[in-house]
Scaffold this motif. Sequence first.
Motif, PDB file in Angstrom:
ATOM      1  N   MET A   1     -32.913 -52.236 -64.216  1.00 60.08           N
ATOM      2  CA  MET A   1     -33.704 -51.134 -64.769  1.00 60.08           C
ATOM      3  C   MET A   1     -32.940 -49.824 -64.673  1.00 60.08           C
ATOM      4  O   MET A   1     -32.062 -49.656 -63.844  1.00 60.08           O
ATOM      5  CB  MET A   1     -35.033 -50.989 -64.014  1.00 60.08           C
ATOM      6  N   LEU A   2     -33.314 -48.863 -65.558  1.00 63.57           N
ATOM      7  CA  LEU A   2     -32.752 -47.531 -65.480  1.00 63.57           C
ATOM      8  C   LEU A   2     -33.358 -46.810 -64.287  1.00 63.57           C
ATOM      9  O   LEU A   2     -34.565 -46.803 -64.113  1.00 63.57           O
ATOM     10  CB  LEU A   2     -33.070 -46.759 -66.760  1.00 63.57           C
ATOM     11  N   LYS A   3     -32.527 -46.197 -63.471  1.00 62.07           N
ATOM     12  CA  LYS A   3     -33.055 -45.611 -62.243  1.00 62.07           C
ATOM     13  C   LYS A   3     -32.593 -44.187 -61.969  1.00 62.07           C
ATOM     14  O   LYS A   3     -33.123 -43.553 -61.086  1.00 62.07           O
ATOM     15  CB  LYS A   3     -32.675 -46.495 -61.042  1.00 62.07           C
ATOM     16  N   ARG A   4     -31.627 -43.672 -62.701  1.00 63.54           N
ATOM     17  CA  ARG A   4     -31.130 -42.325 -62.415  1.00 63.54           C
ATOM     18  C   ARG A   4     -31.508 -41.407 -63.573  1.00 63.54           C
ATOM     19  O   ARG A   4     -31.146 -41.663 -64.717  1.00 63.54           O
ATOM     20  CB  ARG A   4     -29.615 -42.343 -62.226  1.00 63.54           C
ATOM     21  N   VAL A   5     -32.232 -40.318 -63.254  1.00 53.83           N
ATOM     22  CA  VAL A   5     -32.733 -39.429 -64.298  1.00 53.83           C
ATOM     23  C   VAL A   5     -32.244 -38.009 -64.068  1.00 53.83           C
ATOM     24  O   VAL A   5     -32.274 -37.491 -62.941  1.00 53.83           O
ATOM     25  CB  VAL A   5     -34.272 -39.486 -64.394  1.00 53.83           C
ATOM     26  N   TYR A   6     -31.789 -37.390 -65.146  1.00 53.53           N
ATOM     27  CA  TYR A   6     -31.345 -35.994 -65.147  1.00 53.53           C
ATOM     28  C   TYR A   6     -32.273 -35.220 -66.068  1.00 53.53           C
ATOM     29  O   TYR A   6     -32.515 -35.623 -67.215  1.00 53.53           O
ATOM     30  CB  TYR A   6     -29.904 -35.907 -65.657  1.00 53.53           C
ATOM     31  N   ALA A  40     -26.268 -39.961 -65.141  1.00 54.68           N
ATOM     32  CA  ALA A  40     -27.653 -40.377 -65.375  1.00 54.68           C
ATOM     33  C   ALA A  40     -27.758 -41.559 -66.330  1.00 54.68           C
ATOM     34  O   ALA A  40     -26.929 -41.744 -67.220  1.00 54.68           O
ATOM     35  CB  ALA A  40     -28.458 -39.207 -65.922  1.00 54.68           C
ATOM     36  N   ASP A  41     -28.813 -42.352 -66.125  1.00 53.01           N
ATOM     37  CA  ASP A  41     -29.197 -43.390 -67.080  1.00 53.01           C
ATOM     38  C   ASP A  41     -30.217 -42.853 -68.084  1.00 53.01           C
ATOM     39  O   ASP A  41     -30.360 -43.382 -69.174  1.00 53.01           O
ATOM     40  CB  ASP A  41     -29.808 -44.580 -66.333  1.00 53.01           C
ATOM     41  N   VAL A  42     -30.922 -41.804 -67.673  1.00 59.73           N
ATOM     42  CA  VAL A  42     -31.889 -41.129 -68.539  1.00 59.73           C
ATOM     43  C   VAL A  42     -31.614 -39.637 -68.489  1.00 59.73           C
ATOM     44  O   VAL A  42     -31.569 -39.048 -67.409  1.00 59.73           O
ATOM     45  CB  VAL A  42     -33.346 -41.401 -68.082  1.00 59.73           C
ATOM     46  N   MET A  43     -31.419 -39.024 -69.655  1.00 57.25           N
ATOM     47  CA  MET A  43     -31.212 -37.581 -69.760  1.00 57.25           C
ATOM     48  C   MET A  43     -32.381 -36.995 -70.543  1.00 57.25           C
ATOM     49  O   MET A  43     -32.620 -37.381 -71.688  1.00 57.25           O
ATOM     50  CB  MET A  43     -29.895 -37.267 -70.472  1.00 57.25           C
ATOM     51  N   LEU A  44     -33.104 -36.059 -69.933  1.00 57.15           N
ATOM     52  CA  LEU A  44     -34.238 -35.416 -70.581  1.00 57.15           C
ATOM     53  C   LEU A  44     -34.005 -33.908 -70.625  1.00 57.15           C
ATOM     54  O   LEU A  44     -33.575 -33.314 -69.637  1.00 57.15           O
ATOM     55  CB  LEU A  44     -35.534 -35.696 -69.812  1.00 57.15           C
ATOM     56  N   VAL A  45     -34.296 -33.316 -71.779  1.00 57.66           N
ATOM     57  CA  VAL A  45     -34.199 -31.865 -71.924  1.00 57.66           C
ATOM     58  C   VAL A  45     -35.612 -31.333 -72.123  1.00 57.66           C
ATOM     59  O   VAL A  45     -36.276 -31.639 -73.113  1.00 57.66           O
ATOM     60  CB  VAL A  45     -33.293 -31.466 -73.104  1.00 57.66           C
ATOM     61  N   THR A  73     -28.018 -45.950 -72.150  1.00 57.71           N
ATOM     62  CA  THR A  73     -28.464 -44.626 -71.740  1.00 57.71           C
ATOM     63  C   THR A  73     -29.525 -44.109 -72.699  1.00 57.71           C
ATOM     64  O   THR A  73     -29.420 -44.283 -73.911  1.00 57.71           O
ATOM     65  CB  THR A  73     -27.281 -43.644 -71.703  1.00 57.71           C
ATOM     66  N   VAL A  74     -30.542 -43.454 -72.152  1.00 56.04           N
ATOM     67  CA  VAL A  74     -31.629 -42.898 -72.955  1.00 56.04           C
ATOM     68  C   VAL A  74     -31.527 -41.372 -72.947  1.00 56.04           C
ATOM     69  O   VAL A  74     -31.373 -40.756 -71.895  1.00 56.04           O
ATOM     70  CB  VAL A  74     -33.003 -43.332 -72.402  1.00 56.04           C
ATOM     71  N   LEU A  75     -31.607 -40.784 -74.151  1.00 59.72           N
ATOM     72  CA  LEU A  75     -31.579 -39.331 -74.306  1.00 59.72           C
ATOM     73  C   LEU A  75     -32.908 -38.894 -74.927  1.00 59.72           C
ATOM     74  O   LEU A  75     -33.292 -39.371 -75.998  1.00 59.72           O
ATOM     75  CB  LEU A  75     -30.412 -38.910 -75.208  1.00 59.72           C
ATOM     76  N   GLY A  76     -33.618 -37.998 -74.239  1.00 65.51           N
ATOM     77  CA  GLY A  76     -34.936 -37.598 -74.716  1.00 65.51           C
ATOM     78  C   GLY A  76     -35.148 -36.100 -74.733  1.00 65.51           C
ATOM     79  O   GLY A  76     -34.556 -35.364 -73.943  1.00 65.51           O
ATOM     80  N   VAL A  77     -36.015 -35.653 -75.630  1.00 71.71           N
ATOM     81  CA  VAL A  77     -36.465 -34.266 -75.692  1.00 71.71           C
ATOM     82  C   VAL A  77     -37.934 -34.249 -75.291  1.00 71.71           C
ATOM     83  O   VAL A  77     -38.748 -35.001 -75.844  1.00 71.71           O
ATOM     84  CB  VAL A  77     -36.295 -33.676 -77.104  1.00 71.71           C
ATOM     85  N   VAL A  78     -38.281 -33.406 -74.326  1.00 71.89           N
ATOM     86  CA  VAL A  78     -39.658 -33.310 -73.840  1.00 71.89           C
ATOM     87  C   VAL A  78     -40.085 -31.849 -73.881  1.00 71.89           C
ATOM     88  O   VAL A  78     -39.269 -30.946 -74.049  1.00 71.89           O
ATOM     89  CB  VAL A  78     -39.790 -33.885 -72.413  1.00 71.89           C
ATOM     90  N   GLY A  79     -41.396 -31.604 -73.734  1.00 66.15           N
ATOM     91  CA  GLY A  79     -41.876 -30.237 -73.645  1.00 66.15           C
ATOM     92  C   GLY A  79     -42.344 -29.665 -74.970  1.00 66.15           C
ATOM     93  O   GLY A  79     -42.679 -30.385 -75.914  1.00 66.15           O
ATOM     94  N   CYS A  80     -42.353 -28.331 -75.063  1.00 68.95           N
ATOM     95  CA  CYS A  80     -43.001 -27.629 -76.175  1.00 68.95           C
ATOM     96  C   CYS A  80     -42.295 -27.831 -77.511  1.00 68.95           C
ATOM     97  O   CYS A  80     -42.945 -27.984 -78.545  1.00 68.95           O
ATOM     98  CB  CYS A  80     -43.093 -26.139 -75.847  1.00 68.95           C
TER      99      CYS A  80
END
Length: 445
Positions: A1-6, A40-45, A73-80
């Motif tokens: 599983m992916l376990k490291r998140v930035y 990271a395995d997951v990068m969220l902005v 690797t997963v790249l995501g945009v979160v927030g407003c």
Amino acid sequence: MLKRVYIETYGCQMNVADSELMFGVLGREGYVRAEKPEDADVMLVNTCAVRDNAEQRVIGRMGELQRHKRVGTVLGVVGCMAQRLGPALLARVPRVDLVVGPDAYRNLPELIGLAHGGQRVSDTEFRSWEHYEDVPAAREKGPSAFVTVQRGCDYRCTFCIVPQTRGPERSRQLADVEREVTGLVEQGTTEVTLLGQTVNSYHDGDHDFADLLRALGGIDGLRRIRFTSPYPTDFTPRVVEAIATTPTVCEHVHLPVQSGSNAVLKRMLRRYTRERYLEVVAELRRAVPGITLSTDIIVGFPGETDEQFEATLGLVTEADFDDAYTFKYSVREGTPAVRLKYHVADQVASDRLGRLIEAVRANVRRKNMARIGETHEVLVERPARRGYLMLARTRTNQLVLLDLPPTTIGEYHTVRLTGTTGSTFTGAVVRPFATLKAGSQLAVL
């Protein structure tokens, strides 16, 4: 599983609090924090949508983060910004795997799992019931903490995208907030900042913002309460009295005005006049001697004339602000202001912004020069960005540079203000470190 998140955070204090919340959501599923995107395995902005330049900055940053993507690797945009653009963002930035709005953070583990499996997913549904009370935020250890007490906004200011990105206003139950703050104090936090889009309109159905301040003010070991951002006309007599009579509430209010012109305020759909705003300023100063006031001001709003801009300059002097955050109007698709006539030329708006900044700086410099020699209690927050000094903050929200070691972070000192650069002070300790012992009796070590 992916376990490291930035998670990389842009925008307001509420976004900082939401990033801590996301670390909490993912931490329950076994994720650990990565300090750098390449690890990271997951990068969220976590994004802001208030101004166009903030969104453009994020788009550019997503291009940079794509370089760190590898298989899985997963790249995501979160927030407003994610909420505002929704699935269209997946098309705009092809290597983005998921788009998640502020009310969908609870679903992040499942959405990341889908993205890891090859799907490109989006969840921007509004959930008016969502407060995340059962999700402990994963905060960096420190003396101060942000606590979200209200989400969303029911005001409809014509320039503002927040109602479209944060949804309708709703407040947490007072008991839930009190329980969270008590837990923070037990872990060593001594200062909290209460967050809400219009924080002083807080109401959980039974309790208003005055009740909340008084309840938190009774928590043993809590030294300071701050809040942001309030709405001027939501300072009821009850709220003003609670601020004045609750010793832990700091003597500083950030009071956004946006414009000093009644005509512009009307086009902005702000629910007060210049005169009513100044009445609120006077009420706060009468109730809390020595209170400092900061504000937000927008120039170049559609239809703003030279005369209306001069009214804003005059308000800076009349309200005698201690600080101000100044902005040039930014067009936000989806807001009513887009449809207003007579948009101000960019160069005109830029010139006005330059004049406003100079007026604010001159006022701040004058007021701060007069403060040299005063004695204040400060909380040591962190190392200064330059040199070997520490950065501390007064109850009235002035920043003070002190010659203290990093081990003093979280300590309270009494200092004399010895100089100023115009915005930041230098200081000297005049009384040893003070702390609260059992029973909240102030002891000097």
